[in-house]
Design a protein around this motif. Sequence first.
Motif, PDB file in Angstrom:
ATOM      1  N   PHE A  32       0.863  -1.178   0.000  1.00  0.00           N
ATOM      2  CA  PHE A  32       0.000   0.000   0.000  1.00  0.00           C
ATOM      3  C   PHE A  32       0.902   1.232   0.000  1.00  0.00           C
ATOM      4  O   PHE A  32       1.166   1.831   1.045  1.00  0.00           O
ATOM      5  CB  PHE A  32      -0.926   0.010   1.217  1.00  0.00           C
ATOM      6  CG  PHE A  32      -1.958   1.118   1.163  1.00  0.00           C
ATOM      7  CD1 PHE A  32      -3.019   1.048   0.275  1.00  0.00           C
ATOM      8  CD2 PHE A  32      -1.848   2.224   1.989  1.00  0.00           C
ATOM      9  CE1 PHE A  32      -3.964   2.070   0.213  1.00  0.00           C
ATOM     10  CE2 PHE A  32      -2.788   3.241   1.934  1.00  0.00           C
ATOM     11  CZ  PHE A  32      -3.848   3.160   1.037  1.00  0.00           C
ATOM     12  N   ALA A  73       1.030   4.348  -0.078  1.00  0.00           N
ATOM     13  CA  ALA A  73       0.353   5.626   0.126  1.00  0.00           C
ATOM     14  C   ALA A  73       0.384   5.972   1.600  1.00  0.00           C
ATOM     15  O   ALA A  73       0.393   5.091   2.460  1.00  0.00           O
ATOM     16  CB  ALA A  73      -1.085   5.551  -0.379  1.00  0.00           C
ATOM     17  N   TYR A 127      -5.248   9.808   1.216  1.00  0.00           N
ATOM     18  CA  TYR A 127      -3.967   9.110   1.109  1.00  0.00           C
ATOM     19  C   TYR A 127      -3.212   9.619  -0.110  1.00  0.00           C
ATOM     20  O   TYR A 127      -3.728   9.603  -1.228  1.00  0.00           O
ATOM     21  CB  TYR A 127      -4.171   7.597   1.003  1.00  0.00           C
ATOM     22  CG  TYR A 127      -4.570   6.968   2.315  1.00  0.00           C
ATOM     23  CD1 TYR A 127      -3.599   6.526   3.211  1.00  0.00           C
ATOM     24  CD2 TYR A 127      -5.907   6.837   2.673  1.00  0.00           C
ATOM     25  CE1 TYR A 127      -3.959   5.958   4.429  1.00  0.00           C
ATOM     26  CE2 TYR A 127      -6.271   6.275   3.883  1.00  0.00           C
ATOM     27  CZ  TYR A 127      -5.287   5.838   4.756  1.00  0.00           C
ATOM     28  OH  TYR A 127      -5.646   5.284   5.966  1.00  0.00           O
ATOM     29  N   ARG A 128      -1.987  10.092   0.133  1.00  0.00           N
ATOM     30  CA  ARG A 128      -1.127  10.542  -0.962  1.00  0.00           C
ATOM     31  C   ARG A 128      -0.311   9.354  -1.465  1.00  0.00           C
ATOM     32  O   ARG A 128       0.421   8.723  -0.710  1.00  0.00           O
ATOM     33  CB  ARG A 128      -0.201  11.669  -0.512  1.00  0.00           C
ATOM     34  CG  ARG A 128       0.756  12.132  -1.605  1.00  0.00           C
ATOM     35  CD  ARG A 128       1.395  13.464  -1.292  1.00  0.00           C
ATOM     36  NE  ARG A 128       1.951  13.507   0.050  1.00  0.00           N
ATOM     37  CZ  ARG A 128       2.264  14.641   0.679  1.00  0.00           C
ATOM     38  NH1 ARG A 128       2.030  15.803   0.095  1.00  0.00           N
ATOM     39  NH2 ARG A 128       2.772  14.607   1.888  1.00  0.00           N
ATOM     40  N   VAL A 129      -0.445   9.070  -2.733  1.00  0.00           N
ATOM     41  CA  VAL A 129       0.208   7.904  -3.331  1.00  0.00           C
ATOM     42  C   VAL A 129       1.628   8.263  -3.727  1.00  0.00           C
ATOM     43  O   VAL A 129       1.873   9.280  -4.387  1.00  0.00           O
ATOM     44  CB  VAL A 129      -0.577   7.415  -4.566  1.00  0.00           C
ATOM     45  CG1 VAL A 129       0.112   6.201  -5.189  1.00  0.00           C
ATOM     46  CG2 VAL A 129      -2.013   7.075  -4.177  1.00  0.00           C
ATOM     47  N   ASP A 130       2.569   7.430  -3.308  1.00  0.00           N
ATOM     48  CA  ASP A 130       3.980   7.615  -3.641  1.00  0.00           C
ATOM     49  C   ASP A 130       4.255   6.895  -4.958  1.00  0.00           C
ATOM     50  O   ASP A 130       4.448   5.685  -4.990  1.00  0.00           O
ATOM     51  CB  ASP A 130       4.858   7.047  -2.523  1.00  0.00           C
ATOM     52  CG  ASP A 130       6.337   7.291  -2.764  1.00  0.00           C
ATOM     53  OD1 ASP A 130       6.698   7.774  -3.859  1.00  0.00           O
ATOM     54  OD2 ASP A 130       7.151   6.982  -1.872  1.00  0.00           O
ATOM     55  N   VAL A 152       5.313   2.976  -6.636  1.00  0.00           N
ATOM     56  CA  VAL A 152       4.409   2.238  -7.514  1.00  0.00           C
ATOM     57  C   VAL A 152       5.097   1.822  -8.809  1.00  0.00           C
ATOM     58  O   VAL A 152       4.986   0.684  -9.261  1.00  0.00           O
ATOM     59  CB  VAL A 152       3.170   3.106  -7.845  1.00  0.00           C
ATOM     60  CG1 VAL A 152       2.302   2.426  -8.905  1.00  0.00           C
ATOM     61  CG2 VAL A 152       2.354   3.362  -6.590  1.00  0.00           C
ATOM     62  N   LEU A 186      -0.181  -1.313  -8.564  1.00  0.00           N
ATOM     63  CA  LEU A 186      -1.413  -0.531  -8.681  1.00  0.00           C
ATOM     64  C   LEU A 186      -2.628  -1.348  -8.255  1.00  0.00           C
ATOM     65  O   LEU A 186      -3.537  -0.835  -7.598  1.00  0.00           O
ATOM     66  CB  LEU A 186      -1.593  -0.039 -10.121  1.00  0.00           C
ATOM     67  CG  LEU A 186      -0.664   1.096 -10.555  1.00  0.00           C
ATOM     68  CD1 LEU A 186      -0.706   1.263 -12.067  1.00  0.00           C
ATOM     69  CD2 LEU A 186      -1.065   2.397  -9.883  1.00  0.00           C
ATOM     70  N   LEU A 206      -2.859  -1.458  -4.535  1.00  0.00           N
ATOM     71  CA  LEU A 206      -3.281  -0.160  -4.011  1.00  0.00           C
ATOM     72  C   LEU A 206      -4.792   0.009  -4.123  1.00  0.00           C
ATOM     73  O   LEU A 206      -5.472   0.329  -3.144  1.00  0.00           O
ATOM     74  CB  LEU A 206      -2.571   0.955  -4.782  1.00  0.00           C
ATOM     75  CG  LEU A 206      -3.053   2.376  -4.515  1.00  0.00           C
ATOM     76  CD1 LEU A 206      -2.656   2.826  -3.127  1.00  0.00           C
ATOM     77  CD2 LEU A 206      -2.484   3.330  -5.566  1.00  0.00           C
ATOM     78  N   LEU A 255      -7.998   9.233  -2.834  1.00  0.00           N
ATOM     79  CA  LEU A 255      -6.634   8.926  -3.274  1.00  0.00           C
ATOM     80  C   LEU A 255      -6.075  10.141  -4.003  1.00  0.00           C
ATOM     81  O   LEU A 255      -6.683  10.642  -4.960  1.00  0.00           O
ATOM     82  CB  LEU A 255      -6.618   7.708  -4.201  1.00  0.00           C
ATOM     83  CG  LEU A 255      -7.032   6.368  -3.585  1.00  0.00           C
ATOM     84  CD1 LEU A 255      -6.882   5.253  -4.613  1.00  0.00           C
ATOM     85  CD2 LEU A 255      -6.220   6.050  -2.330  1.00  0.00           C
ATOM     86  N   PHE A 295      -2.892  11.521  -6.056  1.00  0.00           N
ATOM     87  CA  PHE A 295      -1.669  11.218  -6.801  1.00  0.00           C
ATOM     88  C   PHE A 295      -0.940  12.534  -7.073  1.00  0.00           C
ATOM     89  O   PHE A 295      -1.338  13.297  -7.954  1.00  0.00           O
ATOM     90  CB  PHE A 295      -1.995  10.513  -8.121  1.00  0.00           C
ATOM     91  CG  PHE A 295      -2.485   9.107  -7.972  1.00  0.00           C
ATOM     92  CD1 PHE A 295      -1.624   8.029  -8.160  1.00  0.00           C
ATOM     93  CD2 PHE A 295      -3.804   8.843  -7.651  1.00  0.00           C
ATOM     94  CE1 PHE A 295      -2.076   6.721  -8.028  1.00  0.00           C
ATOM     95  CE2 PHE A 295      -4.268   7.536  -7.519  1.00  0.00           C
ATOM     96  CZ  PHE A 295      -3.398   6.477  -7.708  1.00  0.00           C
TER      97      PHE A 295
END
Length: 465
Positions: free
Chosen positions: A205, A207, A284-287, A291, A303, A306, A317, A319
Amino acid sequence: MIKTEQLSQQKLATNAANLEHGFAYLKQVFLARIKLHEQQQVSGEDGDQAAIADEVELPPLAFYQDGSSFSLFIEAHQPSFEEYVILLLALVPHVQSCFFDQIFEAHCEHGAPAEFGGSRQNEHRLFQPTGETALYLLAGGDLDRRFQVQQLLASQHWLAQQNIVRLEAPDTGQSYLSGRLTMDADKVEQFTVGHSPEPDFSSAFPAQKITTHLAWEELVLPDAVMNRIEDIKDWISYNVTMMADWQMARKLKPGHRALFYGPSGTGKTLTATLLGEATNRSVYRVDLSTVVSKYIGETEKNLAKLFDTADGQGWILFFDEADALFGKRTAVNDAHDRYANQEVSFLLQKIEEFDGLIILASNFKTNMDDAFLRRFNSVVHFPFPTEQEREAIWRNNLPEALPWQQGDDLPKSLARYELAGGAIVNAVQYACIKSLARKHKELQQESLLDGIALELEKLGKVFRK
């Protein structure tokens, strides 16, 4: 649809009403199959029992549209009768452990018929449903329908793909369908207490939850931008009613997709976190660096993990710097280009399937792939702040605990320097530290100008007092 007015206020806050209704429905299905089984035993006929839906008139599927996580999940996925029953079969042992034993003891003279399968390999020797349970319950002895139900238990089906219900591997030498129906622990919590444990940042995960202590009043944006943000807030507030009560789920795609674009520091991340605060949703900020993988197929797997974790949770979410992965697709000159384009196509699919709010942030709209732009519900431009807006940002961020040199005119004099909101916050932080270190009793303009100079230097600009 069952109207929420029929429910007590206590039950509205949880999944209890829907689970009570669902388990009562599952009991009806079990009793109907037991009745068909006993009729065959009495008649002595060798003919196969038909699928339950063909032989017994059951009430239509229904659930309370109460905003609970279980109802949101059902609305988003629109499961078939068979999928709904399988979902309940996997969930009920976690809520009412004696559910099946009580049915068999009350309605079967000799206990659970062998045709129902089941496993008792647990501490209290309680009946737990297996693949055989699902097949006999839903299809009886109808081979064609049994094979159809078996497909719902396959690893390729969405229940397994999204890690909701899986068919456990059988013991050595046992039939394939003797494995228990299992439900992911996070989904059990989501369908019972209403939320899953907040996931830790990991490769599974990639994020991290982001929050803010600021309020909407401290967000300085043009009216046109705020109007677009209000549109997104309205979607969060009223989407469930629109999709369920107005029956738009058949006509509209799930979820909402928004693009925030504009220079760095103009409030894109802050706006995303404030949306979460205002609507009681986790953000949630996705890194993307975690990924994206150089290995073929790994980006798609990352992905998938996630989105599977976030599915049905009601999370937002975010991005950041999304053009790293969501950017323009390239001409196919080699295998790397081909797989890079496959990653973009896979991402398009996952975004369109996601039932929540997805926000993509980019510095430039022109960096985004045209196929993505057509799929956004909202495209919001965050412009560089005007001098008047910069004055408001300075005023909001200067400390209130000590006086300012130049007094109330200070924000106006600082606003002439062309800095975005994020850079202004950095300059204020620098000036506060320097004022403390130098033991000043007021915030010095000189320290603020030094902070401004450092921020302009980052941008490659010359500072002039």
